[in-house]
Motif scaffolding. Structure first.
Motif, PDB file in Angstrom:
ATOM      1  N   PHE B 313       0.825  -1.218   0.000  1.00  0.00           N
ATOM      2  CA  PHE B 313       0.000   0.000   0.000  1.00  0.00           C
ATOM      3  C   PHE B 313       0.858   1.266   0.000  1.00  0.00           C
ATOM      4  O   PHE B 313       0.405   2.330  -0.406  1.00  0.00           O
ATOM      5  N   LEU B 316       1.412   3.209  -3.038  1.00  0.00           N
ATOM      6  CA  LEU B 316       0.196   3.878  -3.546  1.00  0.00           C
ATOM      7  C   LEU B 316      -0.152   5.113  -2.724  1.00  0.00           C
ATOM      8  O   LEU B 316      -1.226   5.689  -2.871  1.00  0.00           O
ATOM      9  N   HIS B 317       0.734   5.482  -1.797  1.00  0.00           N
ATOM     10  CA  HIS B 317       0.516   6.639  -0.914  1.00  0.00           C
ATOM     11  C   HIS B 317      -0.747   6.489  -0.072  1.00  0.00           C
ATOM     12  O   HIS B 317      -1.555   7.412   0.038  1.00  0.00           O
ATOM     13  N   ILE B 318      -0.925   5.320   0.451  1.00  0.00           N
ATOM     14  CA  ILE B 318      -2.017   5.099   1.388  1.00  0.00           C
ATOM     15  C   ILE B 318      -1.439   5.286   2.788  1.00  0.00           C
ATOM     16  O   ILE B 318      -0.403   4.701   3.122  1.00  0.00           O
ATOM     17  N   TYR B 585       5.311  -5.317  -8.308  1.00  0.00           N
ATOM     18  CA  TYR B 585       4.198  -4.396  -8.531  1.00  0.00           C
ATOM     19  C   TYR B 585       4.676  -3.042  -8.997  1.00  0.00           C
ATOM     20  O   TYR B 585       5.534  -2.425  -8.396  1.00  0.00           O
ATOM     21  N   VAL B 588       1.774   2.550 -10.582  1.00  0.00           N
ATOM     22  CA  VAL B 588       1.412   3.619 -11.502  1.00  0.00           C
ATOM     23  C   VAL B 588       0.078   4.188 -11.029  1.00  0.00           C
ATOM     24  O   VAL B 588      -0.932   3.506 -11.071  1.00  0.00           O
ATOM     25  N   PRO B 589       0.080   5.412 -10.570  1.00  0.00           N
ATOM     26  CA  PRO B 589      -1.197   5.986 -10.139  1.00  0.00           C
ATOM     27  C   PRO B 589      -2.176   5.930 -11.302  1.00  0.00           C
ATOM     28  O   PRO B 589      -1.879   6.374 -12.408  1.00  0.00           O
ATOM     29  N   GLN B 590      -3.329   5.360 -11.031  1.00  0.00           N
ATOM     30  CA  GLN B 590      -4.261   5.102 -12.120  1.00  0.00           C
ATOM     31  C   GLN B 590      -5.057   6.358 -12.422  1.00  0.00           C
ATOM     32  O   GLN B 590      -5.539   7.029 -11.524  1.00  0.00           O
ATOM     33  N   PRO B 592      -8.266   8.091 -13.247  1.00  0.00           N
ATOM     34  CA  PRO B 592      -9.667   7.693 -13.178  1.00  0.00           C
ATOM     35  C   PRO B 592     -10.378   7.977 -14.500  1.00  0.00           C
ATOM     36  O   PRO B 592     -10.022   8.902 -15.227  1.00  0.00           O
ATOM     37  N   ALA B 593     -11.345   7.160 -14.786  1.00  0.00           N
ATOM     38  CA  ALA B 593     -12.132   7.380 -15.998  1.00  0.00           C
ATOM     39  C   ALA B 593     -12.822   8.736 -15.902  1.00  0.00           C
ATOM     40  O   ALA B 593     -13.181   9.183 -14.820  1.00  0.00           O
TER      41      ALA B 593
END
Lengths: 201, 596
Positions: B313, B316-318, B585, B588-590, B592-593
């Motif tokens: 995590f 992912l910067h959580i 892993y 890559v920050p996803q 958003p649509a």
């Protein structure tokens, strides 16, 4: 041996009546008389209809876009049915190294950052991107609420301080300073928002 | 581990220690047939039960008769519970109009509840009627716990008596355990749980129209009455699928504390009962100390691992750091109101006991955090353990430990004035070996069969952990799960059913044989050469034997499951179910649509 079997059967019947019928029925009677509200599931009534239960979380996500509904705080991701299905409780059961988990967390974090106008590397409180054990978690952490305050205030057209005060009001601390964790009840908070700062529809 | 977590652990242990003496002394009085405060109320009920079922309360039994009575009673329990599930559709108290339970699932569930396992291959709220929950499951929650209590007391009598042929009367032990111990505590506990928010109603579910207009079907029911005995009897079978993570089963941190105390109350108190009945309470405290030390180690490891969180995590910067605004840590599968501390503590408590109630999903624990529950059960649930099962389990280890000490110094081993002879050691080892034999045997068979592997949810080493956990939980009569495993298949319904039966009864019968053998022996007086079984040396030896036997048995299997997965997690490797391959892993920050 046959005598033993007879005793076994009779004893099972007697104990079934005692612990399986008398005990739960008596407990139900006592609970319904003393604490009917709690015994029936802490239901919230409004205008004669049931809105929900204070203990059970609800979804504030648009199922079509996975985005939060305008003006509401979002709760945690839910693995119960299609989300907060109170007849199908459960967690995701995804293991810590399962790519499906990491992808889901990444996607949810991205949506939350976008919703709240945050940068791509802004830290997100962990509870806001992880599914609870029950899928019905009514709470989020105070950090998760704080992150959403500016957005909710903007969408409701009120000041951040006003929303913050409401969050504070619906925050509970640890029990006896030690047990459990500080938390914000999302349904109660959103209900209070609707009452105090109704959305222009 | 945060300071608050440490304080919570200490407070919990203090509460537990405070219960041990009064409850332990009370249990001793219940099973030595003394008159109790409750006798004036429950005495007539007790005598009535004996009269109706034709029990001669004064007649004691040899171990063989005791074993036959116990087996017959439990057989009848399986039959009744199976019948209830198969016929529930046509019976009353079925407001949600649920269908009859399918045969193999009904078999699995009947075995599961009679053996005190409460492995749930079904989802409670959508499978079993209120009648089945009450007259089937709740009843077995009581009597399977009372059976465990009876066996433990019979073994203690073996140590306490000398030159005796009998070890007690199973029917009397069963009835007194239910009537004077389990029922009164359940009545009080049930009312407290309702006061904390646990529902108790016979009405059907409620349809709510939520704040945003979405409909929500809220399932309620007679939850509290089952919840309390689920914990007190170390059963663990939840009313709901999510078990004690469900807000209706466990609504607040206070209900969580109560449930944690209920789980270990009787198992911990039995150490004192044991000391009292063998005439030296220090013997009991030595057992308690051994358990407490192993318990604390487990809680520390699990809490630190879960608070550390998921390394994957981080990229992912959580935010997983603990602060006054957030519990932090690995929150997947956990509830905000419990956070890390109350979830990790609960996980250890429920697996050192044979409870298996869960307030967080063990499958989503970090590898190391999940290893602790797995190992706790694998060791045989002797750290406090299940109601009765914990005490008889650790007494087996005590016999083994004293035997090993005897081998080292070349003396005939003695425990509590009883000479431990080849027959006793054989019975002890028979009972102890059942566990690893079934766990490793079944898990081994499962991983080479397609049907066994088809149920696994998580790819990579975590999948092996799921399988190991299932059989460990089944044979240990725990009932918790790495619940990603789809357990309601013909393969698992059958193999788990066998595992649960073996883990319960193939263990109990040798124990009763041991009890019979011990009771018949003369008592030797302690001499300067007798190994003392009260001091720190004994505690160390006993704890050492438990850990070494456990390590020798399971380290190879665990290395391929949780241990290797922990390493993968820290080095940033994920496992993909679609390809069953490993990939480092890429964070890559996803994007958003786009919003329409």
């Amino acid at each position: 041996m046959l005598k033993q079997l007879r005793t076994a059967v009779l004893l099972l019947v007697v104990l079934t009546v005692l612990t399986g019928l008398i005990y739960p029925v008596a407990m139900t009677g006592i609970a319904q008389v003393l604490m009917p509200g709690k015994a029936n599931g802490s239901l919230i009534h409004r205008d004669g209809a049931v809105v929900g239960s204070t203990l059970i979380g609800q979804s504030f996500i648009d199922p079509k876009t996975d985005r939060v509904l305008q003006g509401y705080f979002r709760g945690r991701p839910s693995a119960a049915g299609a989300g907060y299905d109170a007849s199908a409780s459960g967690g995701s059961n995804l293991g810590p190294t399962n790519k499906a988990l990491i992808d889901r967390v990444n996607a949810t974090a991205a949506i939350i950052r976008q919703e709240n106008g945050l940068t791509a590397s802004a830290p997100i409180p962990v509870d806001l991107v992880t599914a609870s054990g029950s899928g019905l978690d009514p709470d989020i952490s105070p950090a998760a609420a704080e992150l959403q305050v500016p957005r909710v205030a903007r969408q409701r057209g009120v000041s951040e301080a006003q929303v913050k005060a409401l969050v504070q009001k619906h925050t509970s601390g640890r029990t006896l300073w030690i047990f459990g964790e500080p938390r914000v009840n999302v349904l109660a908070l959103n209900q209070a928002l609707d009452q105090n700062f109704p959305l222009a529809r | 581990m945060t300071a608050i977590g440490a304080v919570q652990l200490v407070v919990y242990l203090l509460i537990l220690a405070a219960i041990v003496r009064p409850l332990g002394a009370y249990l001793a009085r219940v099973f030595t047939g003394e008159r109790l405060l409750l006798s004036s109320v429950l005495g007539p009920v007790e005598r009535g039960i004996y009269r109706v079922s034709g029990v001669d309360a004064a007649a004691e039994m040899r171990w063989t008769t005791y074993a036959v009575a116990m087996l017959l009673f439990n057989c009848c329990g399986v039959v009744l519970l199976y019948a209830l599930q198969r016929l529930q559709h046509g019976l009353s108290l079925n407001p949600m109009d649920l269908d009859n339970v399918a045969p193999r699932l009904a078999f699995n569930t009947a075995v599961s509840f009679v053996t005190n396992t409460n492995w749930q291959a079904y989802a409670g709220e959508s499978t079993v009627s209120y009648l089945t929950q009450m007259a089937g499951l709740t009843v077995q929650n009581f009597v399977s716990a009372a059976t465990g209590l009876a066996i433990a007391i019979a073994l203690v009598r073996g140590f306490a008596r000398h030159s005796a042929r009998q070890i007690g009367n199973f029917w009397v032990d069963l009835v007194r355990g239910t009537l004077y111990v389990l029922l009164p505590i359940s009545v009080i506990g049930c009312i407290v749980l309702v006061a904390l928010g646990v529902p108790q109603t016979l009405h059907g579910s409620v349809t709510a129209t939520g704040l945003t207009g979405a409909r929500q079907l809220i399932v309620v029911g007679p939850v509290a009455s089952q919840e309390v005995i689920k914990e007190l009897g170390t059963n663990g079978g939840g009313f709901f699928n999510a078990n004690s993570a469900h807000p209706f089963e466990n609504p607040t941190p206070l209900s969580n504390l109560l449930e944690m105390v209920l789980i270990l109350a009787i198992p911990a108190a039995l150490t004192y009962t044991f000391g009292k009945m063998v005439g030296n309470t220090r013997q009991g405290w030595a057992i308690f100390a051994t358990m407490a030390i192993l318990f604390v180690v487990g809680v520390l490891v699990a809490t630190v691992a879960e608070q550390h969180g998921n390394d994957l995590f981080r990229a992912l910067h959580i935010d997983q750091t603990a602060s006054h605004l957030s519990a932090g840590g690995n929150m997947e599968g956990k509830e905000v109101r419990f956070g890390i501390n109350s979830s990790a503590l609960f996980a250890v408590i429920t697996t050192v006991a044979s409870c298996g109630a869960v307030n967080a999903m063990h499958d989503s624990f970090t590898p190391l955090g999940g290893l602790i529950p797995l190992a706790n059960i694998g060791l045989g649930e002797v750290i406090f353990g299940g109601v009765g099962a914990g005490l008889y389990g650790i007494l087996l280890y005590a016999v083994a430990a004293i035997f090993i000490a005897g081998l080292m110094v070349g003396r005939t081993p003695e425990y509590l004035g009883k000479k431990i002879e080849p027959y006793d050691v054989k019975m002890t080892m028979l009972a102890l070996l059942i566990l690893p034999l079934v766990i490793l045997g079944f898990a081994g068979v499962t991983v080479i069969t397609r049907t066994g592997l088809a149920s696994v949810l998580n790819p990579g080493p975590h999948g092996l952990s799921e399988i190991l956990y299932a059989f460990t939980s089944g044979v240990g009569n725990n009932g918790s799960a790495f619940a990603g495993l789809s357990a309601n298949t013909p393969f698992y319904d059958l193999t788990m059913g066998i595992a649960m039966l073996a883990g319960r009864f193939l263990m109990i019968v040798p124990i009763l044989a041991l009890a019979g053998s011990l009771a018949a022996k003369k008592r030797l007086t302690a001499t300067a050469g007798t190994f003392p079984t009260t001091g720190p040396l004994w505690v160390g030896l006993l704890a050492g034997v438990i850990l070494i036997v456990g390590a020798v048995t399971y380290v190879p299997a665990y290395s391929l499951g949780p241990i290797v997965e922990q390493r993968q997690m820290t080095t940033g490797v994920t496992f993909d179910a679609s390809t069953f391959g490993t990939t480092p892993y890429q964070a890559v920050p996803q994007a958003p649509a786009s919003v329409p």
